[in-house]
Write an enzyme that holds these catalytic residues in place. Structure first.
Site, PDB file in Angstrom:
ATOM      1  N   CYS A 230      -4.736 -11.291  -1.472  1.00  0.00           N
ATOM      2  CA  CYS A 230      -5.334  -9.999  -1.800  1.00  0.00           C
ATOM      3  C   CYS A 230      -6.275 -10.126  -3.006  1.00  0.00           C
ATOM      4  O   CYS A 230      -7.276 -10.820  -2.934  1.00  0.00           O
ATOM      5  CB  CYS A 230      -4.249  -8.945  -1.996  1.00  0.00           C
ATOM      6  SG  CYS A 230      -4.916  -7.244  -1.890  1.00  0.00           S
TER       7      CYS A 230
ATOM      8  N   LYS B 129      -9.909   3.609   0.760  1.00  0.00           N
ATOM      9  CA  LYS B 129      -8.943   2.525   0.730  1.00  0.00           C
ATOM     10  C   LYS B 129      -8.705   1.964   2.128  1.00  0.00           C
ATOM     11  O   LYS B 129      -8.501   2.715   3.084  1.00  0.00           O
ATOM     12  CB  LYS B 129      -7.625   3.027   0.136  1.00  0.00           C
ATOM     13  CG  LYS B 129      -6.574   1.944  -0.096  1.00  0.00           C
ATOM     14  CD  LYS B 129      -5.347   2.527  -0.775  1.00  0.00           C
ATOM     15  CE  LYS B 129      -4.324   1.437  -1.102  1.00  0.00           C
ATOM     16  NZ  LYS B 129      -3.132   1.989  -1.791  1.00  0.00           N
TER      17      LYS B 129
ATOM     18  N   SER C 138      -3.975  -3.287   2.082  1.00  0.00           N
ATOM     19  CA  SER C 138      -3.874  -2.200   1.114  1.00  0.00           C
ATOM     20  C   SER C 138      -4.787  -2.545  -0.061  1.00  0.00           C
ATOM     21  O   SER C 138      -4.368  -3.175  -1.024  1.00  0.00           O
ATOM     22  CB  SER C 138      -2.418  -2.043   0.642  1.00  0.00           C
ATOM     23  OG  SER C 138      -2.311  -1.030  -0.337  1.00  0.00           O
TER      24      SER C 138
ATOM     25  N   HIS D 120      -1.833  -8.539   3.451  1.00  0.00           N
ATOM     26  CA  HIS D 120      -0.470  -8.683   2.926  1.00  0.00           C
ATOM     27  C   HIS D 120       0.499  -8.986   4.062  1.00  0.00           C
ATOM     28  O   HIS D 120       1.373  -8.177   4.394  1.00  0.00           O
ATOM     29  CB  HIS D 120      -0.040  -7.403   2.203  1.00  0.00           C
ATOM     30  CG  HIS D 120      -0.655  -7.228   0.858  1.00  0.00           C
ATOM     31  ND1 HIS D 120      -0.281  -7.975  -0.234  1.00  0.00           N
ATOM     32  CD2 HIS D 120      -1.633  -6.399   0.432  1.00  0.00           C
ATOM     33  CE1 HIS D 120      -0.978  -7.601  -1.294  1.00  0.00           C
ATOM     34  NE2 HIS D 120      -1.816  -6.664  -0.913  1.00  0.00           N
TER      35      HIS D 120
ATOM     36  N   GLU E 156       2.924 -10.753   3.891  1.00  0.00           N
ATOM     37  CA  GLU E 156       4.274 -10.846   3.319  1.00  0.00           C
ATOM     38  C   GLU E 156       4.982  -9.498   3.190  1.00  0.00           C
ATOM     39  O   GLU E 156       6.189  -9.454   2.897  1.00  0.00           O
ATOM     40  CB  GLU E 156       4.204 -11.515   1.934  1.00  0.00           C
ATOM     41  CG  GLU E 156       3.785 -10.611   0.784  1.00  0.00           C
ATOM     42  CD  GLU E 156       2.294 -10.361   0.686  1.00  0.00           C
ATOM     43  OE1 GLU E 156       1.863  -9.673  -0.259  1.00  0.00           O
ATOM     44  OE2 GLU E 156       1.546 -10.839   1.558  1.00  0.00           O
TER      45      GLU E 156
ATOM     46  N   ARG F  10       4.012   6.934  -2.938  1.00  0.00           N
ATOM     47  CA  ARG F  10       3.625   6.822  -4.355  1.00  0.00           C
ATOM     48  C   ARG F  10       2.283   7.487  -4.611  1.00  0.00           C
ATOM     49  O   ARG F  10       2.127   8.275  -5.558  1.00  0.00           O
ATOM     50  CB  ARG F  10       3.565   5.357  -4.756  1.00  0.00           C
ATOM     51  CG  ARG F  10       3.099   5.068  -6.175  1.00  0.00           C
ATOM     52  CD  ARG F  10       2.586   3.645  -6.296  1.00  0.00           C
ATOM     53  NE  ARG F  10       1.383   3.425  -5.497  1.00  0.00           N
ATOM     54  CZ  ARG F  10       0.921   2.222  -5.165  1.00  0.00           C
ATOM     55  NH1 ARG F  10       1.569   1.127  -5.534  1.00  0.00           N
ATOM     56  NH2 ARG F  10      -0.192   2.114  -4.444  1.00  0.00           N
TER      57      ARG F  10
END
Length: 316
Positions: free
Chosen positions: A142, A163, A192, A235, A237, A249
């Protein structure tokens, strides 16, 4: 074989609940096996979450792996107890004389800042340069991927209008590269991020190979130096609920955020996520360990010092 971890690392107990076998360093010391040494520079704000995500994937291999955790000396994390950092992490200054088979550098919540304005940029650059002479193969993930491409190859990053958030379909440009052994023609990866690198910039640099991309999320994986460096913008992972936690969030903070694409069942947060990326995530990390860390002889940990000297021009 299991992953060897420091005793009492929270990831051990968390993963035991998932029936994933990991071993603390004291028990591992009784086995006459030379484990692969992997160091993780964890720049993510939720350290324990990221540790657990990476341990989950690194442990899914017949190879025995020993993991060390590195931190930035000039940065104090706000979301992880200082006791945890003191118990399990070391500053780069304490580790710079060590040699590792593999390294993982995570993303960081600084992607909308110019690289040089990041408070720890000088230390990051020093670590990146150190990895070239002290590590066999490095995964940059990232923001770290963008930072590495910028530092080594002058690849710029660009702000996105919104985003890039969700799980996106990817294709493979170089299907016979071993990192993709066992992959399907199409696979999914969570993203992200607020910035991107662009394929046209990558393709201008002969030292870089664009391995995988997505029609919607753009560049995904770039390789350099024959697999000694991988730059991964997504990502893989992430655990099943990480995107959900980020979505909640941002909603609670009042930030402009949309429902992550291709993530929730019927696009409804109340119905929970559909996990589309876990199989390929396991293949990605297993292939990296097997073909670029373990089998990359003579690029083994004990030989890296000599290779580093050659890279720096000390031995002709």
């Amino acid at each position: 074989m299991p992953l060897n971890l420091q005793k009492n690392l929270p990831a051990i107990e968390l993963l035991k609940k998932e029936h994933i076998f990991v071993m603390d360093s004291l028990r591992a010391a009784t086995q006459d096996i030379r484990p692969l040494r992997v160091v993780v520079l964890n720049l993510m704000p939720l350290k324990v979450t990221t540790e657990t995500d990476l341990v989950r994937l690194l442990s899914n291999t017949p190879l025995q792996v020993e993991m060390d955790l590195m931190k930035i000396k000039g940065h104090t994390p706000k979301n992880t107890p200082i006791e945890h950092m003191r118990a399990f992490y070391k500053d780069f200054d304490q580790m710079k004389d060590e040699y590792y088979d593999g390294m993982i550098v995570t993303g960081a919540p600084v992607e909308q800042m110019p690289f040089e304005e990041v408070t720890y940029w000088e230390e990051i650059v020093e670590i990146f340069d150190w990895a070239r002479t002290h590590v066999t193969s490095t995964l940059y993930i990232c923001w770290a991927a963008q930072a590495g491409l910028y530092h080594f190859y002058h690849i710029p990053k660009y702000d996105l209008p919104a985003k890039m958030f969700g799980v996106f379909r990817h294709t493979i440009r170089e299907p016979f590269v071993p990192i993709f052994r066992g992959f399907d023609d199409e696979f999914y990866v969570p993203h992200s991020r607020h910035t991107e690198v662009r394929r046209e910039d990558i393709l201008k640099v002969p030292e870089l190979t664009l391995l995988s991309e997505s029609e919607e999320s753009g560049v995904y994986m770039v390789m350099a130096r024959g697999g000694r460096e991988f730059f991964i913008t997504g990502h893989s992972e992430y655990s099943p609920y990480t995107l959900n936690d980020e979505y909640i969030r941002d909603l609670n903070k009042g930030l402009p955020i949309t429902v992550p694409k291709n993530y929730y069942r019927n696009n409804d947060p109340a119905q929970g996520p559909v996990v589309r990326w876990r199989g390929h995530a396991n293949l990605l990390f297993t292939n990296w360990l097997n073909y670029y860390v373990y089998q990359a002889t003579p690029f083994r940990c004990e030989d890296i010092q000599h290779l580093g000297d050659l890279y720096e021009g000390k031995n002709g």
